[in-house]
Design an enzyme around this catalytic site. Structure first.
Site, PDB file in Angstrom:
ATOM      1  N   CYS A 170      -2.791  -2.751   8.634  1.00  0.00           N
ATOM      2  CA  CYS A 170      -2.649  -1.616   9.097  1.00  0.00           C
ATOM      3  C   CYS A 170      -2.101  -1.642  10.601  1.00  0.00           C
ATOM      4  O   CYS A 170      -1.043  -1.077  11.078  1.00  0.00           O
ATOM      5  CB  CYS A 170      -3.452  -0.450   9.156  1.00  0.00           C
ATOM      6  SG  CYS A 170      -4.333  -0.779   7.377  1.00  0.00           S
ATOM      7  N   ASP A 193       2.359   2.445   2.734  1.00  0.00           N
ATOM      8  CA  ASP A 193       2.201   3.507   3.931  1.00  0.00           C
ATOM      9  C   ASP A 193       3.420   3.315   4.596  1.00  0.00           C
ATOM     10  O   ASP A 193       4.019   2.065   4.619  1.00  0.00           O
ATOM     11  CB  ASP A 193       0.825   2.930   4.541  1.00  0.00           C
ATOM     12  CG  ASP A 193      -0.347   3.489   3.732  1.00  0.00           C
ATOM     13  OD1 ASP A 193      -0.460   4.146   2.860  1.00  0.00           O
ATOM     14  OD2 ASP A 193      -1.408   3.064   4.195  1.00  0.00           O
ATOM     15  N   CYS A 212      -2.894   5.298   5.420  1.00  0.00           N
ATOM     16  CA  CYS A 212      -4.574   5.344   5.616  1.00  0.00           C
ATOM     17  C   CYS A 212      -5.129   5.491   7.041  1.00  0.00           C
ATOM     18  O   CYS A 212      -4.468   5.761   7.854  1.00  0.00           O
ATOM     19  CB  CYS A 212      -4.995   3.976   4.964  1.00  0.00           C
ATOM     20  SG  CYS A 212      -4.628   2.859   6.390  1.00  0.00           S
ATOM     21  N   CYS A 254       0.776  -1.284  -0.033  1.00  0.00           N
ATOM     22  CA  CYS A 254       0.222   0.168  -0.065  1.00  0.00           C
ATOM     23  C   CYS A 254       0.914   1.193   0.004  1.00  0.00           C
ATOM     24  O   CYS A 254       0.272   2.433  -0.190  1.00  0.00           O
ATOM     25  CB  CYS A 254      -0.978   0.091   1.329  1.00  0.00           C
ATOM     26  SG  CYS A 254      -0.263   0.016   2.536  1.00  0.00           S
TER      27      CYS A 254
HETATM   28 FE1  FES Z   1      -1.667   0.156   4.437  1.00  0.00          FE
HETATM   29 FE2  FES Z   1      -3.539   0.942   5.986  1.00  0.00          FE
HETATM   30  S1  FES Z   1      -3.842   0.533   3.896  1.00  0.00           S
HETATM   31  S2  FES Z   1      -1.470   0.902   6.296  1.00  0.00           S
END
Ligand code: FES
Length: 149
Positions: A105, A38, A61, A36
């Site tokens: 996450c 992040d 996110c 993702c």
């Molecule tokens: Fe990757 Fe939340 S979508 S940490």
């Protein structure tokens, strides 16, 4: 954001606790999820084995912000040993649950704490691997597919 999130997730997303940096941190960890994109950064100030202060910065996110926020609350004032017990499952439970696609996450939050503790040990001249385990990029948690519990 839809109602798939609990009130607690929404609260920690809208009003994240302990956001920022610690200039005098003696343990700093940064982890990311390759899928993702992040990124979570965790700053710890540890004295006499106790986490005196903690701050985080998350570029990610809403669930990543909420999980890192509650993770900081869960380890603040705790001993290193207690902080090492923090699992992503405990983080999810403290938030009254996360949708399955967002479980990764919470893995990031657990990893961020462990990464910062690992840095703390390294700075003390102690090899963190036997204490904390593998923090390399190819560990299963870091390449998760969002299905970890
Ligand atoms: Fe990757 Fe939340 S979508 S940490």
């Amino acid at each position: 954001m839809s109602t798939m999130y609990s009130a607690k997730v929404m609260d920690h997303f809208a009003n994240p606790r302990n956001v920022g940096e610690l200039a005098d941190a003696n343990g700093v960890g940064e982890v990311g999820n390759a899928k993702c994109g992040d990124i979570m950064k965790m700053y710890l100030k540890i004295e006499n084995n106790v986490i005196e202060d903690v701050k985080f910065k998350t570029f990610g996110c809403g669930a990543a912000i909420a999980t890192s926020s509650i993770a900081t609350e869960m380890i603040k004032g705790k001993t290193i040993d207690e902080a090492l017990q923090l699992t992503n499952k405990a983080v999810v439970e403290a938030l009254d649950g996360l949708p399955p696609v967002k479980l990764h996450c919470s893995v990031l939050a657990e990893q961020a704490v462990k990464s910062a503790l690992s840095d703390y040990y390294t700075r003390q001249g102690v090899d963190p691997t036997p204490i904390i385990g593998c923090m390399s990029d190819d560990c299963h948690a870091c390449s998760c597919e969002g299905q970890h519990e």
